[in-house]
Design an enzyme around this catalytic site. Structure first.
Site, mmCIF file in Angstrom:
data_model
loop_
_atom_site.group_PDB
_atom_site.id
_atom_site.type_symbol
_atom_site.label_atom_id
_atom_site.label_comp_id
_atom_site.label_asym_id
_atom_site.label_seq_id
_atom_site.Cartn_x
_atom_site.Cartn_y
_atom_site.Cartn_z
ATOM 1 N N GLU A 41 7.677 -30.164 2.103
ATOM 2 C CA GLU A 41 6.691 -31.251 2.136
ATOM 3 C C GLU A 41 5.915 -31.301 0.824
ATOM 4 O OE1 GLU A 41 2.854 -32.568 4.936
ATOM 5 O OE2 GLU A 41 3.754 -30.579 5.138
ATOM 6 N N LYS A 114 4.887 -39.701 6.924
ATOM 7 C CA LYS A 114 4.377 -38.782 7.946
ATOM 8 C C LYS A 114 3.417 -39.513 8.880
ATOM 9 C CE LYS A 114 2.129 -34.204 8.177
ATOM 10 N NZ LYS A 114 1.565 -33.111 7.330
ATOM 11 N N CYS A 151 6.582 -32.007 8.767
ATOM 12 C CA CYS A 151 5.653 -30.979 9.246
ATOM 13 C C CYS A 151 4.988 -31.309 10.594
ATOM 14 C CB CYS A 151 4.609 -30.684 8.174
ATOM 15 S SG CYS A 151 3.863 -29.041 8.334
ATOM 16 N N SER A 184 3.679 -25.203 5.651
ATOM 17 C CA SER A 184 2.998 -24.536 6.759
ATOM 18 C C SER A 184 2.384 -23.229 6.277
ATOM 19 C CB SER A 184 3.994 -24.260 7.888
ATOM 20 O OG SER A 184 3.376 -23.561 8.951
ATOM 21 N N LYS A 190 1.902 -16.728 12.832
ATOM 22 C CA LYS A 190 2.313 -18.115 12.583
ATOM 23 C C LYS A 190 3.837 -18.262 12.644
ATOM 24 C CE LYS A 190 1.228 -22.394 11.506
ATOM 25 N NZ LYS A 190 0.417 -22.652 10.302
ATOM 26 N N GLY A 302 -15.030 -3.382 -9.293
ATOM 27 C CA GLY A 302 -16.051 -2.343 -9.260
ATOM 28 C C GLY A 302 -15.656 -1.284 -8.251
ATOM 29 N N GLY A 305 -16.114 4.057 -4.855
ATOM 30 C CA GLY A 305 -15.709 5.241 -4.121
ATOM 31 C C GLY A 305 -15.618 4.984 -2.635
ATOM 32 N N GLY A 306 -15.834 3.722 -2.215
ATOM 33 C CA GLY A 306 -15.738 3.352 -0.813
ATOM 34 C C GLY A 306 -14.386 2.749 -0.474
ATOM 35 N N ASP A 308 -13.536 -0.267 0.761
ATOM 36 C CA ASP A 308 -13.244 -1.667 0.422
ATOM 37 C C ASP A 308 -12.731 -1.801 -1.011
ATOM 38 O OD1 ASP A 308 -14.095 -2.603 2.932
ATOM 39 O OD2 ASP A 308 -16.179 -2.615 2.277
ATOM 40 N N ASN A 385 -31.111 -4.426 -3.535
ATOM 41 C CA ASN A 385 -30.346 -5.583 -4.010
ATOM 42 C C ASN A 385 -30.276 -5.639 -5.536
ATOM 43 O OD1 ASN A 385 -29.727 -6.509 -1.470
ATOM 44 N ND2 ASN A 385 -31.453 -7.916 -1.345
ATOM 45 N N LYS A 537 -24.902 -17.654 2.213
ATOM 46 C CA LYS A 537 -24.226 -16.680 1.351
ATOM 47 C C LYS A 537 -22.730 -16.978 1.266
ATOM 48 C CE LYS A 537 -27.186 -12.587 1.908
ATOM 49 N NZ LYS A 537 -27.200 -11.145 2.248
#
Length: 565
Positions: A41, A114, A151, A184, A190, A302, A305-306, A308, A385, A537
């Site tokens: 498509e 379509k 589609c 798609s 899916k 960055g 040490g975690g 994520d 912060n 945010k």
């Protein structure tokens, strides 16, 4: 009849490049003696061009691209080309159709518009296109009748979402084969959903179906390909490769698909990739294409040490290679020696450069000047912060100076409840794990190690309690419910019925249990309020790679200034 499926990875707006891809696929089709080439498509523009469709000169470039395809087709008079493109229309309504074109021997011999234009979740086609008329289009090649769909036209066979059912109209035309061109996007489950929907339609109407999809990362969306063929009785009998371009040729005769030469096709496994393997493949392709299309060769992360940042770095290395990934550790007075050491071990395992940029003096100088200017010291949350924002500034300076794409490291759990610092750890150009709940971040990190056959992400990172390390002894659980609890609540509040059936049942049962007690009900309402308050945010955060059915971004559109009850 021989049919070549061109499961392509086009780039949005790169009409000249996409035309070259289509022509290359046509040459392959001719070499294999195919009579029909099927592209995805909107293969001429890639899906989805959005408001590029309204840019001056864009449709003129589309027309020029179609003319180039027509000229190329003159050299291959035995081949019918099925391609997708936006096409102008007249009359009231939108000025364009999302069209399927058949090009043969130098001209457009058939055009189908379509009919069903999705406007849910990530889709907004009605913004640019007018639905096509309620008519079936059938292409005749020799003695073969080929019905054509685009589609969404094939997704309403049970009549639940639209008043029109193009599949029913097409069945009345009695084709020998249905060809559906698609863009798609991929999310967990899916592939199996496509097989179910089109398998049921094939059985219901007694029609074989060839489903051709695009692949590639396009902003937050990833398309996985996985084009397939389905027969009324046998079900799915063929599947193209997943997450890679694949141009392949099938034979079709007497209602059956076969490999070239008439050989039997290998069986298609009903289950797709395991969940964590799927997440890994989707994110790796998403980053690779996003960086390439935005003109970046290298990325920077960055490294706290975690878990994520560790997972983000590991996925970036798999996508781009270790030479194209840099990490920066930015210890402050509250950073543990273990966290810095864990970053060193991680980067050693991944084979990437780790730069050290302490921020203690920057934080102190900023605090001193702030107190001098405003007459009050920084403490508590503003000071926490500030550390995150100084780190974000350092990373953006590195990105500006060295030309790296900055990857943000927030996960879905933290992004949902605003446990992140705007203009700090939310800085960046792309988030790799922003659609993974925190519990999934841990699971995928373990999978990355298992798939590699060695410890890429140190066990010390996976095993330690999550902490932002912005204050003495700080842990995530000081501000949030435990992640196994929080994530189940978030799944119900954010995704709901969009979850897979098993996951919805599991999360709903968990949340229903919480609702039996006053503390549980209070926790649910607290989380609901945090989600609502932090929409501002998320609106300013970088795009994230979507892996689940409902992700933040274009798939979840909520007002910022609103009353949420």
């Amino acid at each position: 009849m021989k049919i070549t499926l061109a499961q392509l990875n086009p780039t949005v707006g790169d009409i000249e490049g996409n035309v070259a891809r289509i022509i290359a696929a046509a040459h392959t089709a001719r070499e294999h003696g195919a009579e029909l080439l099927v592209c995805p498509e909107l293969s001429l523009t890639a899906y989805y061009p959005a408001d590029l469709l309204e840019e001056p000169g864009f449709m003129a470039r589309v027309a020029q691209g179609i003319e180039v395809l027509c000229q190329a087709s003159r050299q291959m008079p035995a081949l019918h080309w099925v391609v997708g493109a936006p096409m102008p229309r007249s009359g009231p309504g939108k000025r364009l159709h999302n069209a399927l074109l058949v090009i043969h021997a130098g001209r457009i011999t058939l055009q189908y518009a379509k009919q069903l234009l999705p406007t849910y979740n990530i889709f907004d086609e009605r913004r640019h296109f007018e639905p096509g008329p309620d008519v079936a289009k059938v292409l005749r090649i020799g003695s073969m009748q080929v019905g054509l769909l685009v589609c969404e036209d094939g997704w309403n066979d049970e009549g639940a979402d639209y008043a029109v059912n193009p599949f029913q109209r097409l069945r009345d035309a009695a084709p020998d084969l249905v060809v559906s061109i698609n863009a798609s996007p991929s999310n967990i489950g899916k592939r199996e959903q496509r097989h179910q929907v089109f398998g049921q339609a094939s059985r219901r109407h007694g029609l074989p179906i060839l489903y051709v999809n695009q692949i590639g990362g396009h902003d937050q969306l990833v398309y996985d390909g996985a084009s397939f063929a389905v027969e009324p009785e046998a079900g799915v009998v063929f599947e193209a490769q997943r997450f890679v371009e694949d141009v392949c040729t099938l034979e079709f005769a007497q209602g059956r698909f076969a490999a070239e030469g008439g050989a039997a096709l290998p069986p298609v496994p009903p289950a797709g990739l395991p969940t964590m393997a799927f997440y890994q493949a989707q994110i790796v392709l998403g980053l690779r294409d996003y960086a390439r299309r935005c003109g970046f060769q290298r990325v920077v992360v960055g490294s706290s040490g975690g878990i994520d940042s560790a997972l983000t770095l590991a996925l970036a290395v798999q996508s781009l290679g270790p030479d194209n990934v840099a990490a920066v550790t930015m210890p402050s007075r509250w950073s543990s020696t273990g966290s810095v050491g864990d970053s060193v071990a991680l980067c050693h395992n991944l084979g990437i450069t780790l730069h050290t940029h302490p921020i203690g003096e920057l934080v102190q100088d900023f605090g001193t000047q702030f107190e001098h200017s405003f007459g009050t010291p920084l403490a508590g949350l503003p000071l926490e912060n500030l550390q995150a924002r100084i780190r974000g500034t350092v990373l953006m300076a590195y990105s500006n100076r060295f030309g790296h794409l900055l990857l943000t490291t927030g996960n879905k759990s933290e992004i949902s409840v605003g446990y992140c610092t705007l203009y700090g750890d939310t800085n960046g150009g792309l988030g790799l794990i922003g659609d993974l709940y925190k519990t999934e971040v841990f699971a995928l990190s373990r999978h990355v190690n298992e798939a590699a056959g060695r410890e890429l992400i140190p066990a010390a990172i996976i095993d330690k309690p999550p902490s932002a390390e912005l204050a003495p002894g700080q842990l995530d659980t000081d501000s949030l419910p435990p992640y196994p609890v929080l994530d189940e609540v978030l799944k119900v509040l954010i995704e709901g019925k969009g979850l897979a059936a098993w996951e919805h049942a599991q999360a709903s049962a968990f949340v229903d249990g919480l609702r039996q007690g006053d503390d549980g009900r209070a926790l649910i309402e607290r989380v609901r309020g945090m989600i609502a308050r932090n929409e501002y945010k998320r609106r300013q955060a970088p795009p994230i790679i979507r892996v689940r059915a409902r992700a933040f971004g274009s798939g979840r559109q909520m007002p910022i200034a609103a009353v949420h009850k």
